[in-house]
Design a protein around this motif. Sequence first.
Motif, PDB file in Angstrom:
ATOM      1  N   THR A   1       0.830  -1.208   0.000  1.00 32.99           N
ATOM      2  CA  THR A   1       0.000   0.000   0.000  1.00 32.99           C
ATOM      3  C   THR A   1       0.861   1.254   0.000  1.00 32.99           C
ATOM      4  OG1 THR A   1      -0.086  -0.137   2.415  1.00 32.99           O
ATOM      5  CG2 THR A   1      -1.934  -1.096   1.195  1.00 32.99           C
ATOM      6  N   ASP A   2       2.185   1.087   0.011  1.00 32.42           N
ATOM      7  CA  ASP A   2       3.106   2.224  -0.086  1.00 32.42           C
ATOM      8  C   ASP A   2       3.045   2.749  -1.522  1.00 32.42           C
ATOM      9  OD1 ASP A   2       5.301   3.933  -0.368  1.00 32.42           O
ATOM     10  OD2 ASP A   2       6.587   2.716   0.937  1.00 32.42           O
ATOM     11  N   PRO A   3       2.621   4.019  -1.709  1.00 27.58           N
ATOM     12  CA  PRO A   3       2.489   4.522  -3.095  1.00 27.58           C
ATOM     13  C   PRO A   3       3.806   4.448  -3.865  1.00 27.58           C
ATOM     14  CG  PRO A   3       2.200   6.299  -1.467  1.00 27.58           C
ATOM     15  CD  PRO A   3       2.229   5.013  -0.705  1.00 27.58           C
ATOM     16  N   ARG A   4       4.930   4.434  -3.159  1.00 24.02           N
ATOM     17  CA  ARG A   4       6.228   4.363  -3.847  1.00 24.02           C
ATOM     18  C   ARG A   4       6.474   2.981  -4.461  1.00 24.02           C
ATOM     19  NH1 ARG A   4       9.569   6.405   1.200  1.00 24.02           N
ATOM     20  NH2 ARG A   4       8.326   4.662   1.969  1.00 24.02           N
ATOM     21  N   ASP A   5       5.651   1.998  -4.107  1.00 27.99           N
ATOM     22  CA  ASP A   5       5.761   0.678  -4.729  1.00 27.99           C
ATOM     23  C   ASP A   5       4.878   0.536  -5.969  1.00 27.99           C
ATOM     24  OD1 ASP A   5       7.701  -0.651  -3.154  1.00 27.99           O
ATOM     25  OD2 ASP A   5       6.235  -0.868  -1.536  1.00 27.99           O
ATOM     26  N   ARG A   6       4.131   1.578  -6.292  1.00 23.92           N
ATOM     27  CA  ARG A   6       3.313   1.546  -7.515  1.00 23.92           C
ATOM     28  C   ARG A   6       4.123   2.198  -8.622  1.00 23.92           C
ATOM     29  NH1 ARG A   6      -1.537  -0.408  -6.530  1.00 23.92           N
ATOM     30  NH2 ARG A   6      -2.097   0.000  -8.676  1.00 23.92           N
ATOM     31  N   ARG A   7       4.701   1.362  -9.473  1.00 24.72           N
ATOM     32  CA  ARG A   7       5.685   1.867 -10.432  1.00 24.72           C
ATOM     33  C   ARG A   7       5.194   1.767 -11.866  1.00 24.72           C
ATOM     34  NH1 ARG A   7       9.998  -1.902  -7.323  1.00 24.72           N
ATOM     35  NH2 ARG A   7      10.445  -0.503  -5.578  1.00 24.72           N
ATOM     36  N   LEU A   8       5.194   2.904 -12.541  1.00 28.83           N
ATOM     37  CA  LEU A   8       4.955   2.911 -13.981  1.00 28.83           C
ATOM     38  C   LEU A   8       6.314   2.796 -14.676  1.00 28.83           C
ATOM     39  CD1 LEU A   8       2.127   5.606 -14.161  1.00 28.83           C
ATOM     40  CD2 LEU A   8       1.932   3.119 -14.007  1.00 28.83           C
ATOM     41  N   ARG A   9       6.305   2.776 -15.998  1.00 29.33           N
ATOM     42  CA  ARG A   9       7.547   2.533 -16.743  1.00 29.33           C
ATOM     43  C   ARG A   9       8.496   3.738 -16.665  1.00 29.33           C
ATOM     44  NH1 ARG A   9       4.774  -1.753 -19.340  1.00 29.33           N
ATOM     45  NH2 ARG A   9       2.938  -0.533 -18.887  1.00 29.33           N
ATOM     46  N   PRO A  10       9.806   3.511 -16.862  1.00 29.26           N
ATOM     47  CA  PRO A  10      10.820   4.549 -16.602  1.00 29.26           C
ATOM     48  C   PRO A  10      10.842   5.678 -17.631  1.00 29.26           C
ATOM     49  CG  PRO A  10      11.886   2.527 -17.355  1.00 29.26           C
ATOM     50  CD  PRO A  10      10.422   2.225 -17.243  1.00 29.26           C
ATOM     51  N   SER A  11      10.952   6.901 -17.106  1.00 27.12           N
ATOM     52  CA  SER A  11      10.997   8.102 -17.925  1.00 27.12           C
ATOM     53  C   SER A  11      11.321   9.262 -16.987  1.00 27.12           C
ATOM     54  CB  SER A  11       9.621   8.313 -18.568  1.00 27.12           C
ATOM     55  OG  SER A  11       9.565   9.514 -19.300  1.00 27.12           O
ATOM     56  N   ILE A  12      11.926  10.323 -17.526  1.00 29.91           N
ATOM     57  CA  ILE A  12      12.082  11.544 -16.718  1.00 29.91           C
ATOM     58  C   ILE A  12      11.674  12.763 -17.545  1.00 29.91           C
ATOM     59  CG2 ILE A  12      13.917  10.656 -15.218  1.00 29.91           C
ATOM     60  CD1 ILE A  12      15.891  12.429 -16.896  1.00 29.91           C
ATOM     61  N   TYR A  13      11.370  13.834 -16.833  1.00 32.65           N
ATOM     62  CA  TYR A  13      10.950  15.096 -17.453  1.00 32.65           C
ATOM     63  C   TYR A  13      11.795  16.198 -16.829  1.00 32.65           C
ATOM     64  CZ  TYR A  13       7.597  18.841 -18.710  1.00 32.65           C
ATOM     65  OH  TYR A  13       6.968  19.959 -19.200  1.00 32.65           O
ATOM     66  N   LEU A  14      12.528  16.900 -17.682  1.00 31.71           N
ATOM     67  CA  LEU A  14      13.441  17.934 -17.211  1.00 31.71           C
ATOM     68  C   LEU A  14      12.819  19.294 -17.508  1.00 31.71           C
ATOM     69  CD1 LEU A  14      16.395  17.169 -16.233  1.00 31.71           C
ATOM     70  CD2 LEU A  14      17.146  18.368 -18.277  1.00 31.71           C
ATOM     71  N   ASP A  15      12.518  20.037 -16.461  1.00 31.12           N
ATOM     72  CA  ASP A  15      11.885  21.339 -16.623  1.00 31.12           C
ATOM     73  C   ASP A  15      12.918  22.413 -16.307  1.00 31.12           C
ATOM     74  OD1 ASP A  15      10.386  23.634 -16.532  1.00 31.12           O
ATOM     75  OD2 ASP A  15       8.854  22.851 -15.172  1.00 31.12           O
ATOM     76  N   VAL A  16      13.403  23.081 -17.350  1.00 38.39           N
ATOM     77  CA  VAL A  16      14.401  24.128 -17.164  1.00 38.39           C
ATOM     78  C   VAL A  16      13.699  25.470 -17.362  1.00 38.39           C
ATOM     79  CG1 VAL A  16      16.665  25.002 -17.844  1.00 38.39           C
ATOM     80  CG2 VAL A  16      16.126  22.570 -18.148  1.00 38.39           C
ATOM     81  N   PRO A  17      13.381  26.158 -16.270  1.00 41.70           N
ATOM     82  CA  PRO A  17      12.568  27.370 -16.376  1.00 41.70           C
ATOM     83  C   PRO A  17      13.162  28.382 -17.349  1.00 41.70           C
ATOM     84  CG  PRO A  17      12.879  26.753 -14.079  1.00 41.70           C
ATOM     85  CD  PRO A  17      13.777  25.868 -14.888  1.00 41.70           C
ATOM     86  N   GLY A  18      12.306  28.910 -18.190  1.00 40.64           N
ATOM     87  CA  GLY A  18      12.740  29.917 -19.146  1.00 40.64           C
ATOM     88  C   GLY A  18      13.479  29.356 -20.347  1.00 40.64           C
ATOM     89  N   ARG A  19      13.752  28.062 -20.360  1.00 40.30           N
ATOM     90  CA  ARG A  19      14.468  27.499 -21.504  1.00 40.30           C
ATOM     91  C   ARG A  19      13.691  26.370 -22.177  1.00 40.30           C
ATOM     92  NH1 ARG A  19      20.153  29.046 -22.097  1.00 40.30           N
ATOM     93  NH2 ARG A  19      20.743  30.267 -20.283  1.00 40.30           N
TER      94      ARG A  19
END
Length: 244
Positions: A12-30
Amino acid sequence: MIGCTCDTCRSTDPRDRRLRPSIYLDVPGRARILVDTSTDLRQQALTAGIARVDALVYTHGHADHILGLDEMRRFNMLQGGTIPCYADAPTWKTLKRAFFYVFDGVARQGGGVPQLDECEIVGPFAIEGVRVLPVPLLHGRLPILGFRFGTFAYLTDCSAIPDDSWPLLEGADTIVIDALRDKPHPTHFNVAQALDAVARIAPRRAYFTHMAHDLPHAATCARLPRGVELAYDGLIVDVDVDAA
Ligand SMILES: [Zn+2]
Ligand SMILES: [Zn+2]
Ligand SMILES: [Zn+2]
């Protein structure tokens, strides 16, 4: 894992609910940069409130990293115009086979296909003033790419770091690195191998990614050394990128 009743899959730990790997890089103003279009991209974008992607970057062409590509058409609609898409030559070959209808240039009734600009990765490049350094990795026998953005490195899906890539990781402050499970695996680092790589790179902090259900979140974090923990869906980390 579908149909599994192990402790991690029933956790029931939400950190054990895993979707597939990906990251999103948010560089403000760029730029807002998406690395890989996972099978779960739609759900990930909805959950994280992602409404813009200025560029797409691929690590490799495996199903778990590409199958959400069709969702990109929603970002085309929101933003208007095509989105630059960066991948190495073998990954482009895979993308064009798996998503033939996106890249074959044939107009289809109803329109609705993603509009992506083909950009082949052949070395370091820049996205809207953000420097991106490809880091060649080995995923079993398959050469794939990790990426370094400033002092941050994303190293998913690797079982070895080639000799020439170690210097590219010098001075990394924050890394995300593959650690599938404890048992060895032919195409992914296990925990011991990932810890060896972390010790050699010596970042201030390291996050493991691509874990299998063999690694429950809390119990695994409790036995990792200081500065190393499992990443989890929705984790947000502040990093410093380089201007290009
Ligand atoms: Zn399980
Ligand atoms: Zn893979
Ligand atoms: Zn993968």
